[in-house]
Design a protein around this motif. Structure first.
Motif, PDB file in Angstrom:
ATOM      1  N   THR A   1       0.822  -1.212   0.000  1.00  0.00           N
ATOM      2  CA  THR A   1       0.000   0.000   0.000  1.00  0.00           C
ATOM      3  C   THR A   1       0.852   1.256   0.000  1.00  0.00           C
ATOM      4  N   GLY A   2       1.900   1.258   0.837  1.00  0.00           N
ATOM      5  CA  GLY A   2       2.739   2.454   0.947  1.00  0.00           C
ATOM      6  C   GLY A   2       1.930   3.662   1.354  1.00  0.00           C
ATOM      7  N   SER A   3       2.064   4.744   0.620  1.00  0.00           N
ATOM      8  CA  SER A   3       1.328   5.977   0.930  1.00  0.00           C
ATOM      9  C   SER A   3      -0.152   5.868   0.572  1.00  0.00           C
ATOM     10  N   GLY A   4      -0.484   4.921  -0.310  1.00  0.00           N
ATOM     11  CA  GLY A   4      -1.856   4.807  -0.806  1.00  0.00           C
ATOM     12  C   GLY A   4      -2.050   5.456  -2.164  1.00  0.00           C
TER      13      GLY A   4
ATOM     14  N   TYR B   1       2.837  -2.892   7.109  1.00  0.00           N
ATOM     15  CA  TYR B   1       3.003  -1.844   8.128  1.00  0.00           C
ATOM     16  C   TYR B   1       1.654  -1.233   8.513  1.00  0.00           C
ATOM     17  N   ARG B   2       1.283  -1.400   9.768  1.00  0.00           N
ATOM     18  CA  ARG B   2      -0.011  -0.889  10.242  1.00  0.00           C
ATOM     19  C   ARG B   2      -0.127   0.626  10.078  1.00  0.00           C
ATOM     20  N   SER B   3       0.956   1.338  10.382  1.00  0.00           N
ATOM     21  CA  SER B   3       0.891   2.801  10.319  1.00  0.00           C
ATOM     22  C   SER B   3       0.656   3.277   8.889  1.00  0.00           C
ATOM     23  N   LEU B   4       1.268   2.626   7.904  1.00  0.00           N
ATOM     24  CA  LEU B   4       1.045   3.017   6.520  1.00  0.00           C
ATOM     25  C   LEU B   4      -0.394   2.754   6.104  1.00  0.00           C
ATOM     26  N   VAL B   5      -0.925   1.614   6.508  1.00  0.00           N
ATOM     27  CA  VAL B   5      -2.323   1.293   6.174  1.00  0.00           C
ATOM     28  C   VAL B   5      -3.271   2.311   6.808  1.00  0.00           C
ATOM     29  N   SER B   6      -3.035   2.655   8.063  1.00  0.00           N
ATOM     30  CA  SER B   6      -3.898   3.622   8.756  1.00  0.00           C
ATOM     31  C   SER B   6      -3.869   4.981   8.076  1.00  0.00           C
TER      32      SER B   6
ATOM     33  N   ALA C   1     -10.319  -0.935  -0.224  1.00  0.00           N
ATOM     34  CA  ALA C   1     -10.233  -1.471   1.136  1.00  0.00           C
ATOM     35  C   ALA C   1      -8.776  -1.809   1.406  1.00  0.00           C
ATOM     36  N   ALA C   2      -8.247  -1.295   2.525  1.00  0.00           N
ATOM     37  CA  ALA C   2      -6.840  -1.494   2.865  1.00  0.00           C
ATOM     38  C   ALA C   2      -6.719  -2.394   4.087  1.00  0.00           C
ATOM     39  N   PHE C   3      -5.775  -3.333   4.036  1.00  0.00           N
ATOM     40  CA  PHE C   3      -5.609  -4.308   5.105  1.00  0.00           C
ATOM     41  C   PHE C   3      -4.141  -4.456   5.476  1.00  0.00           C
ATOM     42  N   VAL C   4      -3.908  -4.760   6.750  1.00  0.00           N
ATOM     43  CA  VAL C   4      -2.575  -5.141   7.211  1.00  0.00           C
ATOM     44  C   VAL C   4      -2.433  -6.643   6.976  1.00  0.00           C
TER      45      VAL C   4
ATOM     46  N   VAL D   1     -10.697  -2.075  -5.458  1.00  0.00           N
ATOM     47  CA  VAL D   1      -9.265  -2.165  -5.187  1.00  0.00           C
ATOM     48  C   VAL D   1      -9.078  -2.669  -3.761  1.00  0.00           C
ATOM     49  N   VAL D   2      -8.308  -3.727  -3.629  1.00  0.00           N
ATOM     50  CA  VAL D   2      -7.930  -4.264  -2.316  1.00  0.00           C
ATOM     51  C   VAL D   2      -6.419  -4.082  -2.197  1.00  0.00           C
ATOM     52  N   THR D   3      -5.977  -3.437  -1.135  1.00  0.00           N
ATOM     53  CA  THR D   3      -4.557  -3.181  -0.981  1.00  0.00           C
ATOM     54  C   THR D   3      -4.073  -3.685   0.375  1.00  0.00           C
ATOM     55  N   VAL D   4      -2.878  -4.287   0.378  1.00  0.00           N
ATOM     56  CA  VAL D   4      -2.334  -4.947   1.571  1.00  0.00           C
ATOM     57  C   VAL D   4      -0.925  -4.420   1.841  1.00  0.00           C
ATOM     58  N   ASP D   5      -0.631  -4.152   3.106  1.00  0.00           N
ATOM     59  CA  ASP D   5       0.724  -3.748   3.483  1.00  0.00           C
ATOM     60  C   ASP D   5       1.072  -4.363   4.833  1.00  0.00           C
TER      61      ASP D   5
END
Length: 217
Positions: A89-92, A111-116, A131-134, A105-109
């Protein structure tokens, strides 16, 4: 000139730069024009938001230069019915661009902080189809699959079997392949009845695709 007028002028010049870099897909150019890259960069780097350069983000990661974002997006050959999985995900920013071209779009990273932080940016922009997920990028996210398209924004020596499994027949996967310590090759994979075939696109440099979820970040 107001701030909003100045940014519009910046973004118009930005699109001309991308055209000059060989990006021809009108829908992809429009998607990049619609996403304010300035929202995704560190405020101290704001002056570089619309330059065609990679920028550092939190957790030791990087945000790809816009011409590479555009080229990878073009390589996916997206339409408005596609479901896309992004690994990293990175910055999004890349996911936000994909939102203007795909159905979901489903994105996975890892790093929790990057996803948040990315989730906040998606809300600010009113993007409802992401939707972004850790999670562990090597495992993908099978509960949301299968996917018409998969984009991997970190480098590894080979494709993770789980990601190939989650790609629909006829689907396309774009990923940088090779040793993360060296120049890698961006490849476009197509999943056909005889298996997966690969096409080399261009040399690139990406951070490594690391297994697992980060323990502290």
């Amino acid at each position: 000139m107001t701030d909003s007028e100045a940014e519009r002028a910046e973004r118009a010049a930005f699109i001309l730069t991308l055209r000059g870099r060989g990006i021809r897909d009108v829908a992809v150019l429009r998607a990049l024009e619609l996403v304010p890259r300035a929202l995704f960069v560190d405020p101290t780097l704001r002056r570089h938001a619309y330059e065609d350069v990679a920028l550092p983000i939190a957790c030791g990661q990087t945000m790809s230069q816009p011409s590479l974002v555009a080229a990878m997006t073009e390589a996916l050959s997206l339409n408005a019915e596609h479901k896309v999985l992004e690994i990293g995900t990175g910055s999004g920013y890349q996911a936000a661009v994909l939102c203007h071209l795909a159905s979901q779009v489903v994105t996975v990273d890892r790093y929790r902080s990057l996803v948040s932080e990315a989730q906040v940016r998606f809300r600010v922009l009113g993007l409802r189809n992401v939707a972004a997920f850790v999670g562990d990028g090597l495992l993908g996210l099978s509960t949301r699959g299968p996917y018409d398209r998969i984009m991997i924004t970190a480098a590894g020596p080979e494709l993770a079997p789980a990601l190939v499994e989650q790609l629909k027949p006829g689907g396309i996967l774009v990923a940088p392949m090779g040793d993360p310590r060296e120049v890698q090759m961006l490849r476009r994979f197509e999943k056909g009845p005889e298996g997966v075939t690969a096409t080399d696109l261009m040399p690139v440099r990406f951070v490594p695709l690391v297994p697992g979820v980060a323990a502290t970040l």
